[in-house]
Design an enzyme around this catalytic site. Structure first.
Site, mmCIF file in Angstrom:
data_model
loop_
_atom_site.group_PDB
_atom_site.id
_atom_site.type_symbol
_atom_site.label_atom_id
_atom_site.label_comp_id
_atom_site.label_asym_id
_atom_site.label_seq_id
_atom_site.Cartn_x
_atom_site.Cartn_y
_atom_site.Cartn_z
ATOM 1 N N HIS A 229 0.778 -1.238 0.048
ATOM 2 C CA HIS A 229 0.005 0.060 0.079
ATOM 3 C C HIS A 229 0.777 1.327 0.244
ATOM 4 O O HIS A 229 0.713 2.123 -0.829
ATOM 5 C CB HIS A 229 -0.906 -0.159 1.159
ATOM 6 C CG HIS A 229 -1.967 1.107 1.242
ATOM 7 N ND1 HIS A 229 -2.924 1.317 2.093
ATOM 8 C CD2 HIS A 229 -2.160 2.208 0.387
ATOM 9 C CE1 HIS A 229 -3.653 2.290 1.859
ATOM 10 N NE2 HIS A 229 -3.254 3.020 0.651
ATOM 11 N N GLU B 125 0.745 7.894 -3.795
ATOM 12 C CA GLU B 125 1.767 7.524 -2.572
ATOM 13 C C GLU B 125 2.809 8.497 -2.641
ATOM 14 O O GLU B 125 3.352 8.942 -1.632
ATOM 15 C CB GLU B 125 1.954 6.176 -2.616
ATOM 16 C CG GLU B 125 0.942 5.247 -2.481
ATOM 17 C CD GLU B 125 0.277 5.266 -1.187
ATOM 18 O OE1 GLU B 125 1.103 5.283 -0.084
ATOM 19 O OE2 GLU B 125 -1.108 5.425 -0.858
ATOM 20 N N HIS C 9 3.121 10.819 0.442
ATOM 21 C CA HIS C 9 4.089 10.442 1.330
ATOM 22 C C HIS C 9 5.489 10.338 1.051
ATOM 23 O O HIS C 9 6.338 10.748 1.725
ATOM 24 C CB HIS C 9 3.676 8.956 1.671
ATOM 25 C CG HIS C 9 2.293 8.600 2.231
ATOM 26 N ND1 HIS C 9 1.796 8.862 3.449
ATOM 27 C CD2 HIS C 9 1.187 8.296 1.636
ATOM 28 C CE1 HIS C 9 0.662 8.478 3.713
ATOM 29 N NE2 HIS C 9 0.272 8.137 2.551
#
Length: 226
Positions: free
Chosen positions: A62, A116, A120
């Protein structure tokens, strides 16, 4: 404004910019998060397979998420550094296999990876550039084969198991304590959804988690087939 006052003002602006930059780039550890596709799909919202076909019946990445020891986390740290598929072109095949998208509508994964990276990954740029960020996550997945760890303990898809037995199996294989996130299936039963392991700020080494996220699981949870 005097020359002295102008100099002070400029210095304050520079200090503020530096503080924002440092704050956006510093963090204490990573959560490395993998999800079970059977649990992603067995919910009321369902799922869509990637345009490349149904993923393998294995835990998929993930994300690799920078976090602070107090439970908070940085996000969207550098809007000037968007996801660039050409920077990870040599990793694309591995990412499609190990980091597949299950969101609807079906996609090739780039939207997922872009999210992502931008939310992040940009917060770890002082340590990992875009290529290194994705490569680190792929390497971490190889360090601990979660599905094999569970199977070795007699925990296989299609059954129901104690939360403790799942944690113990992963702890034995990884050498570190995981955190298990549950979701609910279409009937409202708790099931294993995501497994968190913690990683040092280099993005290379597993560590004991400084803290765990908040969430609820039952003492007995399902491990759905996929």
């Amino acid at each position: 404004m005097t020359k002295f006052q102008c100099s002070i003002a400029i210095s304050l602006v520079l200090l503020q910019c530096l503080a924002v930059h440092v704050a956006s780039q510093s963090f204490d550890f990573f959560y490395f998060v993998q999800q079970w596709p059977g649990s992603y799909c067995d919910t009321q919202q369902s799922c869509c397979y990637p345009t490349t076909g149904k993923p393998a019946a294995d835990f998929g990445i993930h994300g690799l998420w920078p976090n602070y020891n107090d439970g908070s986390y940085p996000s969207n740290c550098d809007s000037s550094s968007p996801f660039n598929p050409s920077e990870v072109s040599d990793l694309k095949s591995s990412m499609q296999n190990s980091w597949p998208t299950l969101a609807c509508p079906s996609g090739d994964g780039e939207q997922f990876w872009s999210h992502e990276w931008e939310k992040h990954g940009t917060c770890s740029e002082s340590v990992l550039d875009q290529h290194a960020y994705f490569e680190s996550a792929l390497t971490l997945k190889q360090k601990v084969n979660l599905l094999q760890a569970l199977k070795s303990a007699g925990i296989t898809p299609g059954g129901s198991y104690s939360l403790k037995s799942i944690k113990d199996a992963i702890t034995e294989a990884a050498g570190y304590t995981p955190w298990i996130e549950c979701n609910k299936d279409s009937s409202g039963n708790y099931q294993i959804y995501q497994i968190y392991l913690c990683v040092d700020t280099s993005g290379s080494n597993l560590i004991e988690c400084p803290m765990f996220p908040k969430g609820t699981c039952a003492s007995e949870i399902e491990f759905p087939s996929f």
